[in-house]
Design a protein around this motif. Structure first.
Motif, PDB file in Angstrom:
ATOM      1  N   LEU A   1      13.825  -7.319 -20.519  1.00 54.76           N
ATOM      2  CA  LEU A   1      13.191  -6.180 -19.774  1.00 54.76           C
ATOM      3  C   LEU A   1      13.044  -6.803 -18.499  1.00 54.76           C
ATOM      4  CD1 LEU A   1      11.011  -4.053 -21.875  1.00 54.76           C
ATOM      5  CD2 LEU A   1      13.073  -3.430 -21.119  1.00 54.76           C
ATOM      6  N   ILE A   2      12.269  -8.003 -18.544  1.00 54.98           N
ATOM      7  CA  ILE A   2      12.233  -9.040 -16.916  1.00 54.98           C
ATOM      8  C   ILE A   2      13.357  -9.016 -16.467  1.00 54.98           C
ATOM      9  CG2 ILE A   2      11.541 -11.143 -16.232  1.00 54.98           C
ATOM     10  CD1 ILE A   2       9.092 -10.945 -18.367  1.00 54.98           C
ATOM     11  N   ALA A   3      14.549  -9.568 -17.048  1.00 62.30           N
ATOM     12  CA  ALA A   3      15.712  -9.698 -16.805  1.00 62.30           C
ATOM     13  C   ALA A   3      16.545  -8.661 -15.968  1.00 62.30           C
ATOM     14  CB  ALA A   3      16.714 -10.190 -17.754  1.00 62.30           C
ATOM     15  N   GLU A   4      16.286  -7.339 -16.718  1.00 59.08           N
ATOM     16  CA  GLU A   4      16.801  -6.049 -16.054  1.00 59.08           C
ATOM     17  C   GLU A   4      15.955  -5.868 -14.715  1.00 59.08           C
ATOM     18  OE1 GLU A   4      19.199  -3.982 -16.456  1.00 59.08           O
ATOM     19  OE2 GLU A   4      20.019  -4.396 -18.320  1.00 59.08           O
ATOM     20  N   LEU A   5      14.746  -5.757 -14.888  1.00 59.45           N
ATOM     21  CA  LEU A   5      13.833  -5.765 -13.522  1.00 59.45           C
ATOM     22  C   LEU A   5      14.601  -6.595 -12.324  1.00 59.45           C
ATOM     23  CD1 LEU A   5      10.309  -5.411 -15.057  1.00 59.45           C
ATOM     24  CD2 LEU A   5      11.580  -3.558 -13.840  1.00 59.45           C
ATOM     25  N   ALA A   6      14.424  -7.926 -12.695  1.00 60.93           N
ATOM     26  CA  ALA A   6      15.037  -8.837 -11.531  1.00 60.93           C
ATOM     27  C   ALA A   6      16.393  -8.435 -11.299  1.00 60.93           C
ATOM     28  CB  ALA A   6      15.126 -10.355 -12.247  1.00 60.93           C
ATOM     29  N   ASN A   7      17.249  -8.033 -12.122  1.00 62.03           N
ATOM     30  CA  ASN A   7      18.772  -7.585 -11.877  1.00 62.03           C
ATOM     31  C   ASN A   7      18.395  -6.458 -10.778  1.00 62.03           C
ATOM     32  OD1 ASN A   7      21.695  -7.475 -11.933  1.00 62.03           O
ATOM     33  ND2 ASN A   7      21.047  -6.084 -13.174  1.00 62.03           N
ATOM     34  N   THR A   8      17.719  -5.412 -11.076  1.00 62.72           N
ATOM     35  CA  THR A   8      17.610  -4.240 -10.226  1.00 62.72           C
ATOM     36  C   THR A   8      17.042  -4.714  -8.815  1.00 62.72           C
ATOM     37  OG1 THR A   8      17.095  -2.798 -12.132  1.00 62.72           O
ATOM     38  CG2 THR A   8      16.386  -2.220 -10.113  1.00 62.72           C
ATOM     39  N   ALA A   9      16.107  -5.598  -8.673  1.00 60.83           N
ATOM     40  CA  ALA A   9      15.359  -5.960  -7.351  1.00 60.83           C
ATOM     41  C   ALA A   9      16.714  -6.860  -6.643  1.00 60.83           C
ATOM     42  CB  ALA A   9      14.342  -7.107  -7.915  1.00 60.83           C
ATOM     43  N   ILE A  10      17.290  -7.597  -7.370  1.00 59.08           N
ATOM     44  CA  ILE A  10      18.340  -8.142  -6.608  1.00 59.08           C
ATOM     45  C   ILE A  10      19.314  -7.613  -6.097  1.00 59.08           C
ATOM     46  CG2 ILE A  10      20.328 -10.128  -6.888  1.00 59.08           C
ATOM     47  CD1 ILE A  10      18.338 -11.619  -8.936  1.00 59.08           C
ATOM     48  N   GLU A  11      19.785  -6.587  -6.915  1.00 62.43           N
ATOM     49  CA  GLU A  11      20.865  -5.544  -6.652  1.00 62.43           C
ATOM     50  C   GLU A  11      20.453  -4.725  -5.531  1.00 62.43           C
ATOM     51  OE1 GLU A  11      22.390  -3.391  -9.794  1.00 62.43           O
ATOM     52  OE2 GLU A  11      23.663  -4.846 -10.676  1.00 62.43           O
ATOM     53  N   THR A  12      19.039  -4.299  -5.350  1.00 66.47           N
ATOM     54  CA  THR A  12      18.793  -3.490  -4.609  1.00 66.47           C
ATOM     55  C   THR A  12      18.704  -4.234  -3.066  1.00 66.47           C
ATOM     56  OG1 THR A  12      17.413  -2.291  -6.185  1.00 66.47           O
ATOM     57  CG2 THR A  12      16.870  -2.045  -3.715  1.00 66.47           C
ATOM     58  N   LEU A  13      18.147  -5.491  -3.198  1.00 64.66           N
ATOM     59  CA  LEU A  13      18.045  -6.307  -1.892  1.00 64.66           C
ATOM     60  C   LEU A  13      19.346  -6.543  -1.478  1.00 64.66           C
ATOM     61  CD1 LEU A  13      16.319  -8.024   0.014  1.00 64.66           C
ATOM     62  CD2 LEU A  13      16.571  -9.892  -1.520  1.00 64.66           C
ATOM     63  N   VAL A  14      20.267  -6.618  -2.312  1.00 65.49           N
ATOM     64  CA  VAL A  14      21.733  -6.880  -1.743  1.00 65.49           C
ATOM     65  C   VAL A  14      22.334  -5.944  -1.050  1.00 65.49           C
ATOM     66  CG1 VAL A  14      24.135  -7.562  -2.672  1.00 65.49           C
ATOM     67  CG2 VAL A  14      22.283  -8.805  -3.256  1.00 65.49           C
ATOM     68  N   ASP A  15      22.166  -4.584  -1.874  1.00 63.57           N
ATOM     69  CA  ASP A  15      22.693  -3.312  -1.124  1.00 63.57           C
ATOM     70  C   ASP A  15      21.980  -3.211   0.337  1.00 63.57           C
ATOM     71  OD1 ASP A  15      24.083  -2.931  -3.429  1.00 63.57           O
ATOM     72  OD2 ASP A  15      22.922  -1.633  -4.131  1.00 63.57           O
ATOM     73  N   LEU A  16      20.850  -3.586   0.478  1.00 63.72           N
ATOM     74  CA  LEU A  16      20.026  -3.565   1.723  1.00 63.72           C
ATOM     75  C   LEU A  16      20.751  -4.673   2.733  1.00 63.72           C
ATOM     76  CD1 LEU A  16      17.539  -2.217   3.182  1.00 63.72           C
ATOM     77  CD2 LEU A  16      16.559  -4.366   2.507  1.00 63.72           C
TER      78      LEU A  16
ATOM     79  N   SER B   1      23.671  -6.013   2.771  1.00 59.79           N
ATOM     80  CA  SER B   1      25.096  -5.942   2.795  1.00 59.79           C
ATOM     81  C   SER B   1      25.367  -4.724   2.195  1.00 59.79           C
ATOM     82  CB  SER B   1      25.600  -7.098   2.004  1.00 59.79           C
ATOM     83  OG  SER B   1      26.922  -7.144   2.185  1.00 59.79           O
ATOM     84  N   PRO B   2      25.258  -3.480   3.193  1.00 60.49           N
ATOM     85  CA  PRO B   2      25.714  -2.231   2.452  1.00 60.49           C
ATOM     86  C   PRO B   2      27.035  -2.288   2.821  1.00 60.49           C
ATOM     87  CG  PRO B   2      24.821  -2.128   4.837  1.00 60.49           C
ATOM     88  CD  PRO B   2      24.696  -3.492   4.544  1.00 60.49           C
ATOM     89  N   GLU B   3      28.038  -3.071   3.272  1.00 60.47           N
ATOM     90  CA  GLU B   3      29.508  -2.859   3.154  1.00 60.47           C
ATOM     91  C   GLU B   3      29.889  -4.045   2.206  1.00 60.47           C
ATOM     92  OE1 GLU B   3      28.337  -3.674   6.591  1.00 60.47           O
ATOM     93  OE2 GLU B   3      28.046  -1.594   6.876  1.00 60.47           O
ATOM     94  N   TYR B   4      31.159  -3.820   1.734  1.00 62.27           N
ATOM     95  CA  TYR B   4      31.521  -4.785   0.747  1.00 62.27           C
ATOM     96  C   TYR B   4      31.568  -6.441   1.314  1.00 62.27           C
ATOM     97  CZ  TYR B   4      34.331  -7.475  -2.622  1.00 62.27           C
ATOM     98  OH  TYR B   4      34.782  -8.510  -3.368  1.00 62.27           O
TER      99      TYR B   4
END
Length: 118
Positions: free
Chosen positions: A60-75, A77-80
């Protein structure tokens, strides 16, 4: 003290955001609930419970960290961007390794009990 308890609100918001937006987190939560019921049925020892709880928390901690990282990356670097994609891939690998380790712990603890109970 108000600031301290406010931190719990932010943490709960993060858990709820992840639960609402990430299918894999919901699946892991469902599996955790089923696993807890199974562990009660199999009457695990304290040491076995500790390993199972640690494994569930790790995933569960890994999933939370993954979500945080993905959200930050999307913020940021919105383009590919190939490097942004690699960051997301590594974060996903974090979850995969945690889940595989949790599976190994579960197999080592639960399979002998399941076959012994039969």
């Amino acid at each position: 003290m108000k600031k301290f308890f406010g931190g719990f609100v932010f943490a709960f918001n993060g858990i709820m955001y992840t639960f609402k937006t990430q299918l894999n987190f919901r699946v892991h939560c469902f599996v955790a609930v089923v696993l807890v019921a199974l562990c009660f049925y199999l009457e695990l020892s304290i040491a076995e419970w500790l390993w199972i709880i640690a494994a569930m928390a790790m995933v569960l901690i890994a999933e939370l960290a993954n979500t945080a990282i993905e959200t930050l990356v999307d913020l940021v670097s919105p383009e590919y961007n190939i490097k942004a994609g690699l960051v997301k891939d590594v974060a996903a690998a974090l979850v995969l390794i945690a889940a595989l380790m949790a599976l190994a712990i579960g197999i080592l603890i639960l399979l002998p009990k399941i076959f012994h109970a039969s």
